[in-house]
Motif scaffolding. Structure first.
Motif, PDB file in Angstrom:
ATOM      1  N   PHE A   1       0.802  -1.222   0.000  1.00 12.00           N
ATOM      2  CA  PHE A   1       0.000   0.000   0.000  1.00 12.00           C
ATOM      3  C   PHE A   1       0.840   1.281   0.000  1.00 12.00           C
ATOM      4  N   GLY A   2       2.138   1.126  -0.214  1.00 14.33           N
ATOM      5  CA  GLY A   2       2.998   2.294  -0.340  1.00 14.33           C
ATOM      6  C   GLY A   2       3.115   3.125   0.915  1.00 14.33           C
ATOM      7  N   ILE A   3       3.149   2.480   2.067  1.00 15.23           N
ATOM      8  CA  ILE A   3       3.227   3.180   3.351  1.00 15.23           C
ATOM      9  C   ILE A   3       4.684   3.322   3.771  1.00 15.23           C
ATOM     10  N   GLN A   4       5.082   4.554   4.086  1.00 10.77           N
ATOM     11  CA  GLN A   4       6.441   4.841   4.529  1.00 10.77           C
ATOM     12  C   GLN A   4       6.516   4.868   6.053  1.00 10.77           C
ATOM     13  N   ASP A   5       7.696   4.661   6.596  1.00  7.43           N
ATOM     14  CA  ASP A   5       7.876   4.682   8.050  1.00  7.43           C
ATOM     15  C   ASP A   5       7.554   6.053   8.629  1.00  7.43           C
TER      16      ASP A   5
END
Length: 390
Positions: free
Chosen positions: A204-208
């Motif tokens: 889902f293209g989630i970054q830290d």
């Protein structure tokens, strides 16, 4: 000898409880999880001798013994007539038990009260959740059956004081017919597999660095998913993103709404999944429910708030139904007015810009649910009602 007599007396006083349900794992959902939780935790009580859980309409028929005090009997899909026979058969088989408990009102609650109470003379308790007894939808016969069930059960049990009061008013029944017993939240909760969590981030293209506001539930109007998108449009920080886990009739409408705000990159629709690994992605949880008076649709408590708080996630809910009872206001999270998009946006921004506040609220949430919603306390309250039988 005296010690032996006391022990024997205690053993003789231990209760036998039979649960009837049409919602039980592997089926997913709040009622299924409650049915599993109350049966398993009741069997762990030293005040209980035996527990039987009769799970009709199940996807995986069979019999299992999770412990020496618990028997789970699952039967497959069946017609209403067949269900009548099943309830009659198991009520007869467990007629020596002290109490029957149906974990929903209709049809299983109706049949358990009709057969358990009026054929076998057993005290029968029924759990209700809010919308199931308050809804204006359904046929006249179904509405009559639900009211009859609640009225004739030994006691009807709701998860919140709000739901209990509204049910009494709506059904025009004395409030003494009802009791509030909070949800039995297990002390331990399932944790997401780190590999699964990493895979979800990639998918889902989630970054830290993203601040994920999680929503878990059916995508229907009264749960407020559109209010969340309206609120996000008022939060300019690109790090803040909404993650919807669930499906429902509003799915396409919500996607179009996000597109109209040009928020496609900040509103993620994951679809229907087991929610556990998604909690590990969340920095906050929000479900701005409101009372849909036209349909009588309301949030009875909001178990998903408890699941988030138990994991140390600050929450945002509304002053609607039983939701305020699921949040330690301004400590474990925020309670805002119904349909108040500005308030939702303000609280999201506040949490996104204050990591210390998130940490404090997360710790407060853990303490709150452990104190108020622990399974041992819930089982004790249920057993006290079973013993009182009034």
């Amino acid at each position: 000898f005296l010690i032996w007599k006391v022990q024997k007396k205690m053993e003789n006083e231990r209760m036998k409880i039979c649960f009837f349900t049409t919602d039980f794992p592997p089926s997913i959902g709040g009622i299924s999880e409650f049915s599993r939780s109350i049966a398993y935790h009741t069997a762990e009580s030293p005040s209980v001798e035996q527990v039987a859980a009769i799970a009709l309409q199940n996807r995986e028929p069979g019999v299992e013994h999770p412990s020496d005090k618990l028997t789970v009997i699952r039967e497959g899909r069946q017609s209403f007539v067949r269900m009548v026979w099943s309830v009659l058969r198991y009520a007869y088989r467990f007629r020596s038990y002290d109490a029957f408990h149906a974990t929903s009102v209709f049809p299983i609650g109706f049949l358990t009260v009709l057969i358990g109470k009026y054929v076998f003379g057993k005290p029968v308790f029924v759990t209700f959740y809010g919308t199931d007894v308050l809804s204006t939808k359904g046929s006249a016969k179904t509405k009559w059956a639900k009211r009859w069930t609640v009225a004739h059960a030994t006691r009807s049990l709701g998860f919140s004081n709000s739901t209990k009061r509204r049910a009494a008013e709506h059904l025009k029944l004395p409030e003494e017919k009802f009791a509030r017993v909070y949800y039995p939240l297990p002390d331990e909760f399932s944790r997401g597999n780190p590999e699964k969590v990493s895979a979800l981030k990639k998918e889902f293209g989630i970054q830290d660095t993203d601040f994920i506001v999680l929503f878990v539930g059916h995508l229907v109007r009264r749960k407020g998913p559109e209010d969340l998108i309206h609120a996000l449009a008022k939060v300019p920080d690109p790090r803040v993103k909404l993650l919807f886990v669930g499906k429902g009739p509003m799915g396409q409408e919500l996607k179009l709404l996000a597109k109209s705000y040009k928020l496609e990159a900040r509103v993620i629709f994951a679809g229907e999944h087991i929610a556990v690994p998604f909690f590990d992605l969340a920095r906050a949880f929000a479900m701005p429910s409101f009372f849909d008076r036209a349909d009588g649709d309301i949030e009875g408590l909001g178990i998903v708030f408890l699941e988030a708080e138990q994991r140390g996630i600050p929450v945002i809910g509304t002053n609607s139904g039983g939701v305020p009872e699921a949040i330690d206001a301004d400590k474990s999270g925020f309670v805002v007015p119904e349909r108040s998009v500005d308030s939702i946006a303000e609280k999201i921004s506040l949490l996104a810009n204050d990591s210390n506040l998130c940490e404090r609220m997360g710790e407060a949430g853990k303490r709150f649910v452990k104190d108020r919603f622990n399974a041992k306390k819930s089982v004790e309250e249920h057993l006290a009602l079973y013993k009182n039988r009034s």
